[in-house]
Design a protein around this motif. Structure first.
Motif, short mmCIF file in Angstrom:
data_model
loop_
_atom_site.label_atom_id
_atom_site.label_comp_id
_atom_site.label_asym_id
_atom_site.label_seq_id
_atom_site.Cartn_x
_atom_site.Cartn_y
_atom_site.Cartn_z
N MET A 813 0.84 -1.21 0.00
CA MET A 813 0.00 0.00 0.00
C MET A 813 0.87 1.26 0.00
SD MET A 813 -3.47 -0.66 0.64
CE MET A 813 -4.02 0.45 1.89
N GLN A 814 1.86 1.25 0.92
CA GLN A 814 2.75 2.44 1.06
C GLN A 814 3.48 2.72 -0.25
OE1 GLN A 814 4.75 1.29 4.78
NE2 GLN A 814 5.13 3.45 5.07
N LEU A 815 4.02 1.62 -0.81
CA LEU A 815 4.79 1.75 -2.05
C LEU A 815 3.94 2.37 -3.15
CD1 LEU A 815 6.97 -1.41 -2.66
CD2 LEU A 815 7.64 0.95 -2.98
N GLU A 816 2.74 1.85 -3.29
CA GLU A 816 1.86 2.29 -4.36
C GLU A 816 1.53 3.77 -4.22
OE1 GLU A 816 -2.03 0.35 -6.48
OE2 GLU A 816 -0.89 -0.80 -5.00
N GLU A 817 1.24 4.15 -2.99
CA GLU A 817 0.86 5.55 -2.70
C GLU A 817 1.98 6.51 -3.12
OE1 GLU A 817 -0.01 7.68 1.37
OE2 GLU A 817 -1.14 5.79 1.21
N THR A 818 3.20 6.22 -2.64
CA THR A 818 4.35 7.10 -2.95
C THR A 818 4.61 7.10 -4.45
OG1 THR A 818 5.24 6.26 -0.88
CG2 THR A 818 6.69 7.66 -2.18
N TRP A 819 4.54 5.91 -5.03
CA TRP A 819 4.92 5.81 -6.44
C TRP A 819 3.93 6.53 -7.35
CZ3 TRP A 819 9.33 5.46 -8.33
CH2 TRP A 819 9.53 5.17 -9.67
#
Length: 841
Positions: A813-819
């Motif tokens: 989730m975190q990765l997707e948000e930042t990316w």
């Protein structure tokens, strides 16, 4: 005198020097009632204090120096001991000392002249009056020793010159000049019996002493009184100076005995009002003064200085009349513009004069006034009283001059022919007076500013109005930096605005001056705007940051400023000051902090630069800001909302996923060959310090059993991760990983799995460390690389453990948000870039 260049410059005295004299070793200079002696042309070595009033006469006299003050007190000083040797008080009513001379070969004797007309010969050693000369009924202004012994020339206030023998008290000859009192007398000593005498109007008369008659006159040698004159011993050279700030060397080599100027150094005789650098090499400064002259000063050497002369309505007529009766002289120049592009073909300078409708052209190559007088055709027959030219500019090609008038008219003239080439607007460009005109670097636009508070942009060629903008206040001046297309506007309310001529928007506004803005100048790169004001400050504004980065006070306000096109000097001209001062740009030589000054910054008073090197050291001031700047260390992360990358080289993280491929590529083709036993060399233990292998260790029967104790040791990284589970501090394990190389990182990550000697808890801890990195948004590329390698190594274990799976879904989730956030920004930038590259702008 050979080159008429400065040999040395002394340290400054506290006030203006009023009296000057020199002997073999020392130079004596007095101000008010104090006398100083300079040695080595530089430092003050003696100070003589004892006079109650201002000193007005000085005479060095062997080991003594004689000074006379306006209260009629004569003091003889011992030079070395600085003590009074003798003091004589004269009665002002009967003998007011006005001239002093030591007649040559007269031991210990001085000759004094008085305002009453009488002369006295004194013996200084015995303090006796030896003889009184009755005089000629007029005050004595000057005394000079003739080449003949016992003969003295006496200059009188009536214009008479008496050549007198003081041994027999006999007058040898008498001359009279019609130009008022005699100010200076000098005799030629190269075999010609000629005496020169100066006058208060600047003329010099040359008298033939053998035939006792006037030989010739040199008119207008100076525009003011001739203050001093001296023939060089044994040479036909006369040096003169006057209050017109000129020093001239005349040579007598022509027919008729008259002299011509051989060399001269001159400045303005009245303060300069406008200075501008001329050309692109930063070596000449053009300066217009209140004396009506236009002069060029060199920043390299005084010998390159030149004067372009005074403006005149009719040059031929004014030459006939001479300086004193010249009714043709034009008033002082208030504004001018110069261009070097065609200066060798025609005039390259255009100037407008105070309260005068006609603009004049000037030729830099010929150092004279130019061919054209430019004014509107409707005023060719009559000269209006209240209409005058206020602003001028010259195009960068040197072909056209744009002139703004007090009525609001703006005209264009051709510089070569002087022909009127058109007018902006139907009748006039502005309702109010023109406060400034500027032409851009490509002759596309003309910008005009009117006193009613409007700036207008016109097409240069077609004279069509392109754009007009209202200003918040009435402008007092405008200045265009042609290279960058930025326009500085000074307002009557002491504020300054900067306008971008591309977008035609005001991009910066500066307020901070508390007096009328006198002048502005841009640095050559257009990053700084430097302004001077009647509040005696000089301020430097940084345009990119919009901040005040430098401010200093001067003791008298700077009237005009100009910055060198090469960026090395700022030149300034000041109120009631004849000189032009150069300030060097410290940012060229040392690291200077260009941080904004605090709001409560108190500028310090800086003494104006002199040619004396000692003061330059003090001016450099405090260097603290520089140290601050050197110590400044950039933080690891500028802002928490920014995504920050690590500063590690790519080789540490980029190839983590392809390590097995790299190892395969780097595998040796064949195993290394073991050399035959070489008993001569004793085997050593590998390491930095060479140590020999003890013989008992060298047993061939190696154990085939692997020692598991060594493998079972936990690494530092592993220990830190275990600790982090309880403390939740992941900085230490991350720092350890950052220090390792790619293969070591792989070994550490392999060791986290249970089959490598690790545990599920440590794997969970590692995933939390990655989560912390993504949350804080720093070392972003490392988080991606480490996670990728971790997933590649341990995918099977991760999929079978619910704890780890849960942690992984959070990470995802975190990765997707930042990316997604980053991807949006990248796409936006790429889109703009593609448009800029392909669109027809």
């Amino acid at each position: 005198v050979k080159k008429l260049g400065i040999v040395a410059v002394s340290n400054a005295l506290a006030q203006d020097i009023t009296c000057l004299a020199a002997d073999r070793m020392l130079i004596f200079a007095s101000y008010d009632n104090i006398l100083h002696a300079f040695a080595r042309n530089k430092e003050v070595v003696h100070t003589y204090e004892g006079h109650k009033a201002r000193i007005h006469l000085l005479q060095p006299f062997g080991d003594h120096v004689i000074s006379v003050d306006v209260d009629n007190v004569l003091i003889v000083w011992n030079i070395q001991s600085e003590e009074e040797y003798l003091q004589v008080d004269f009665d002002k009513a009967t003998f007011a000392v006005s001239a002093i001379l030591h007649p040559s070969t007269y031991l210990n004797k001085i000759l004094l002249g008085s305002e009453q007309g009488s002369l006295q010969l004194w013996n200084i050693r015995s303090n006796k009056l030896l003889y009184s000369f009755p005089g000629w009924g007029f005050a004595v202004t000057t005394l000079a020793q003739a080449p003949a012994v016992d003969v003295v020339a006496v200059g009188l206030v009536s214009g008479h010159i008496i050549v007198h023998n003081i041994k027999f008290d006999e007058t040898l000859m008498k001359f009279q000049q019609d130009w008022g009192p005699i100010t200076a007398i000098s005799f030629r000593t190269d075999g010609h019996p000629i005496m020169a005498a100066g006058s208060p109007v600047g003329h010099i008369a040359l008298w033939d002493l053998e035939e006792k008659k006037l030989m010739c006159q040199m008119q207008d040698t100076h525009s003011t009184a001739v203050a001093g004159m001296s023939f060089v011993p044994g040479e036909p050279l006369l040096i003169t100076n006057g209050a017109d700030n000129a020093l001239r060397v005349w040579i007598f080599d022509g027919p008729g005995g008259t002299g011509r100027v051989l060399r001269s150094r001159m400045g303005h005789s009245a303060p300069p009002t406008k200075i501008r650098y001329h050309g692109q090499n930063g070596e000449q400064i053009l300066s217009a003064g209140q004396d009506g002259t236009l002069q060029s000063f060199s920043t390299v050497h005084e010998k390159f200085n030149k004067s372009l002369g005074r403006g005149s309505i009719n040059k031929k007529k004014s030459k006939k009349k001479g300086l004193k009766l010249d009714t043709m002289a034009l008033p002082p120049i208030t504004a001018f513009a110069s261009e070097v592009a065609h200066q060798s073909d025609w005039d390259g300078i255009i100037a407008c004069h105070q309260g005068y409708i006609t603009c004049t052209t000037w030729n830099y190559q010929k150092t004279s006034m130019g061919a054209h007088k430019l004014k509107p055709e409707e005023f060719s027959k009559h000269k209006p009283i209240d209409i005058y030219a206020t602003a001028v500019d010259i195009t960068s090609c040197g072909n056209f001059a744009v002139i703004g008038m007090s009525t609001g008219q703006v005209d264009v003239y051709n510089m070569q022919s002087g022909i009127h080439r058109g007018r902006y607007g139907k009748e006039k460009a502005h309702e109010g007076a023109i406060r400034g005109v500027a032409v851009d670097g490509l002759n596309q636009l003309v910008i005009t500013a009117g006193s009613e508070g409007v700036i207008k942009f016109w097409k240069f060629k077609t004279k069509v109005l392109v754009y007009s903008t209202e200003l918040p206040s009435s402008p007092s001046a405008i200045l265009l930096h042609r290279d960058s297309g930025i326009l500085g506007i000074a307002f009557d309310d002491f504020s300054i605005s900067v306008l971008d001529i591309e977008t035609r928007k005001i991009v910066r506004t500066f307020s901070g001056h508390h007096g009328r803005i006198n002048d502005m100048t841009f640095s050559p790169d257009g990053r700084w705007l430097i302004t001077s004001s009647m509040d005696c400050t000089i301020k430097t504004w940084d345009l990119p940051s919009g901040c005040l980065i430098d401010c200093f006070l001067v003791d008298s306000a700077a009237v005009s400023l100009t910055m060198s096109p090469t960026g090395d000097f700022l030149a300034s001209a000041h109120v009631d000051d004849l000189g032009i001062y150069l300030w060097s740009n410290r940012s060229l030589y040392s690291l200077v902090s260009l941080r904004p000054l605090p709001a409560d910054y108190e500028p310090s008073l800086v003494t104006r630069p002199s040619t004396c090197p000692e003061q330059d050291v003090d001016v450099s001031g405090d260097e603290e800001p520089c140290d601050e700047m050197i110590e400044y260390i950039s933080p690891e992360q500028l802002g928490e909302q920014l995504v920050t990358l690590s500063s590690l080289p790519e080789s540490r993280w980029k190839n983590l996923l392809s390590l097995d491929v790299i190892k395969k590529k780097n595998k040796p083709r064949e195993p290394p060959k073991v050399p035959k036993s070489a008993p001569f060399f004793i085997p050593t233990v590998p390491g930095l310090i060479p140590r020999y292998v003890p013989p008992e260790e060298e047993n061939n029967a190696q154990s085939k059993v692997v020692n598991l104790g060594v493998l079972a040791q936990k690494s530092d990284f592993y220990i830190h991760l275990e600790e982090a589970l309880s403390t939740n501090e992941y900085k230490a394990p991350l720092d350890l990983l950052k220090r390792l190389g790619p293969s070591n990182i792989e070994i550490e990550l392999r060791g986290l799995a249970p089959e490598g000697g690790g545990s599920m808890e440590v794997m969970l801890s590692f995933l939390r460390m990655i989560g912390m990195m993504l949350k804080k948004k720093y070392n972003f590329e490392l988080a991606q690389a480490y996670l990728a390698l971790f997933l590649k190594l341990h995918l099977k274990i991760l999929s079978s453990e619910p704890n780890l799976l849960e942690e992984l879904s959070k990470l995802s989730m975190q990765l997707e948000e930042t990316w997604i956030h980053l991807q949006t920004l990248f796409n936006q930038s790429l889109c703009v870039l593609t448009y800029m590259k392909s669109a027809l702008l």
